[in-house]
Design an enzyme around this catalytic site. Structure first.
Site, PDB file in Angstrom:
ATOM      1  CG  HIS A 273     -53.726  11.378 -35.639  1.00  0.00           C
ATOM      2  ND1 HIS A 273     -53.554  10.867 -34.369  1.00  0.00           N
ATOM      3  CD2 HIS A 273     -53.775  12.721 -35.494  1.00  0.00           C
ATOM      4  CE1 HIS A 273     -53.502  11.856 -33.488  1.00  0.00           C
ATOM      5  NE2 HIS A 273     -53.643  12.992 -34.153  1.00  0.00           N
ATOM      6  CB  ALA A 295     -47.177  -7.971 -23.794  1.00  0.00           C
ATOM      7  CB  SER A 302     -64.116   1.118 -21.334  1.00  0.00           C
ATOM      8  OG  SER A 302     -64.229   1.539 -19.973  1.00  0.00           O
TER       9      SER A 302
END
Length: 608
Positions: A273, A295, A302
């Site tokens: 991308h 958070a 993994s």
């Protein structure tokens, strides 16, 4: 940005730049989900209007095609999703046009490579007008059991395997469209499935962010947990980190940021991308994963452990009574396309047309098995092409040259004959080439140019039966049949048709046998004893000489020769040749700008 559902079972879309496969996949998904109406309301194909035929289950439907976005939006006011399959060159302009339509709420931009400045402009316009952009560079999105964009989730088999035909409890958002398909499968294995899935696209500036959709999911009662798949590069994931820290998300979020392998490389790595490259620790997959973990998101160690984390989070919600079991349904089978069923050997279907003279399925067209390149490289002429397409074999050069001579000699016979006259009158009436040509061709028949087959048929029958010219001619007279190929309005014993003489001369020089022509000449000798104009005409000459060509070449059986004569091959030669002249007369009249023809009244006998 929308704050809840953006799709439903009644959502309809406008599809820009017609692509048959993704539209059909959308309609098959509709049928699978039990929708009552197709999700594609209209198609926009710039410059085209009409309908496109597609399938909605077993039923074939016609979807309207519009030439402009404005016309489509006006015709389908309930269609509020715009699916843009334009190329990167025109995706921005067409997307902006769609966003400007008051009926459009969501725009999905499939194209990769949309200029970043254009993407920023689209994003700003959409946010200021409370509209949603998915993409650019996206596969789209899906609401399970309700609506999907284009190729999202792939084939019907994959959709069924992922249980996307009915809603689950998981909201999923990813940057990658390819990984979305993988994750739909993973989530279906360890939960009750997807409620909604979105691929925001992999460009640097996506139209909507991961956090935009997570916040939406948080407001949808049916969504009980969220799964997020990010990637290295950029800072989009940190808006989700902030939302989590600020307490804006009160449902479990299981997240993973891919690209942890980038640290194994010594220099900066650009992944598939445009936005997937790490510019520092903050943009690294490890940095983002740790920030999300801190958070409050569930972040595995993994990618391999991602599935387990999703499973454990889901099971915990079930144990807490926050998720009710989903009632499984059996989706209806999608009727298989005939061409796919034939290839897989499931069905057999009769063909509608048989063709033995040409084949255009390979790299180049073939005439009777001879490739086009061979025809050109070996210097084949028109006669050779006729021999391949009409007789399905390569005739000797003297035969194909005779065919070409016939075409040249019969191409035209002046403006006064009935076919040319009709063509001229039609052309002067302002009609087009095809109309003018056809008006001339329609005069060809027993009285004009259409006697070649009959001449060949009668001469062959009489000669093969050993009839004398007297027996043949008098026998025809008793039947009330004029001898085809004999007689001319202008030519006579003392004014022979030069065309007939040229054909006879060529045959005497090149043909191994002229049995039928000699018989025709004997018949002419007898008919001339009756009247001076009962000469062998060009129809009779070609008819008799073609019999000699077919018989003398040794390449045709008696049955094949009979078929050629009975089917009408020889009249076909006159039709082909005279078309050249008729076309010439049409062009001549147009070039001369001749006015409408009106026959002079003094040339008409008015009588009671």
């Amino acid at each position: 940005m929308a704050t809840g559902n953006i799709f439903s079972q009644t959502t309809q879309a406008l599809f820009y730049n017609y692509k048959q496969l993704p539209i059909q996949r959308m309609l098959d998904f509709d049928f699978l989900c039990g929708r009552q109406t197709p999700s594609v309301a209209g198609i926009i194909n710039p410059g085209s209007e009409g309908f496109q035929k597609l399938f909605f289950g077993q039923e074939e439907i016609a979807i309207p095609v519009h030439s402009t976005i404005e016309a489509a939006a006006a015709a389908h006011p309930t269609a509020d999703v715009f699916i843009n399959f334009a190329s990167f060159r025109s995706a921005a302009a067409s997307s902006l046009s769609a966003l400007q339509q008051p009926t459009i709420r969501v725009v999905a931009i499939i194209a990769e490579g949309v200029p970043e400045s254009d993407a920023k402009h689209l994003i700003a316009y959409a946010r200021s007008n409370n509209k949603v952009i998915i993409g650019p560079a996206t596969v789209g999105g899906i609401q399970a059991g309700a609506f999907k964009i284009g190729d999202t989730a792939g084939t019907i088999d994959n959709i069924i395997a992922c249980k996307l035909y009915r809603p689950g409890s998981v909201g999923f958002v990813s940057k990658s469209g390819g990984m979305s398909n993988e994750m739909y499968n993973t989530i279906a294995r360890v939960t009750d499935g997807i409620y909604e899935g979105i691929a925001i696209g992999g460009d640097v500036f996506p139209g909507s962010t991961l956090s935009d959709h997570v916040l939406r999911f948080n407001n949808i009662p049916q969504v009980k947990m969220m799964v997020v798949l990010g990637e290295l590069g950029g800072t989009d994931e940190y808006s989700l980190v902030d939302a989590l820290k600020e307490g804006k998300v009160n449902k479990p979020v299981v997240a993973w940021v891919s690209g942890t392998c980038a640290r194994l490389f010594k220099s900066e790595v650009q992944f598939g991308h445009a936005g997937a490259k790490s510019g520092g620790d903050m943009e690294s997959a490890q940095g983002k994963n740790q920030a999300l973990r801190d958070a409050g998101a569930v972040v595995p160690d993994s990618y391999e452990a991602f599935e387990t984390s999703i499973k454990e989070t889901f099971q915990k919600l079930v144990e807490e009574g926050k998720i009710d079991p989903v009632t499984e349904v059996t989706p209806p089978p999608i009727p298989e396309d005939l061409n796919i069923a034939i290839k897989s050997g499931k069905v057999r279907a009769p063909t509608h047309i048989i063709s033995t003279i040409s084949d255009d399925r390979g790299e180049e067209p073939c005439y009777a098995g001879v490739p086009m390149s061979t025809i050109i490289e070996k210097g084949y002429g028109v006669g050779d092409v006729i021999s391949l397409l009409w007789f399905k074999r390569s005739l000797p050069r003297y035969c194909t040259q005779f065919i070409e001579i016939c075409v040249m000699l019969c191409a035209d016979h002046g403006p006064c004959v009935s076919g040319a006259h009709n063509t001229i009158v039609t052309a002067r009436a302002g009609k087009d080439l095809v109309s003018s040509l056809v008006s001339g061709l329609l005069t060809i028949g027993p009285r004009f140019g259409g006697a070649i087959d009959d001449a060949a048929r009668y001469f062959k029958d009489a000669c093969d039966r050993g009839l004398t010219p007297y027996e043949f001619v008098e026998g025809m007279k008793k039947k009330g049949i004029r001898v085809p190929g004999i007689g001319h309005r202008i030519k006579s014993r003392d004014n022979r048709d030069k065309r007939v003489q040229l054909l006879q001369k060529y045959a005497h020089t090149h043909f191994p046998s002229v049995k039928y022509m000699e018989y025709a000449v004997q018949v002419e000798t007898y008919t001339l004893s009756k009247a001076n104009n009962l000469v062998l005409n060009v129809d009779g000459a070609i008819g008799s000489l073609f019999l000699d060509l077919l018989a003398g070449s040794g390449m045709f059986t008696k049955a094949e020769i009979d078929d050629i004569v009975n089917i009408g091959y020889l009249n076909g030669l006159f039709v082909l040749a005279r078309s050249i002249g008729f076309i010439g007369h049409t062009f001549d009249q147009k070039r001369l700008k001749q006015p409408l023809y009106r026959h002079p009244w003094e040339d008409v006998l008015y009588t009671k």
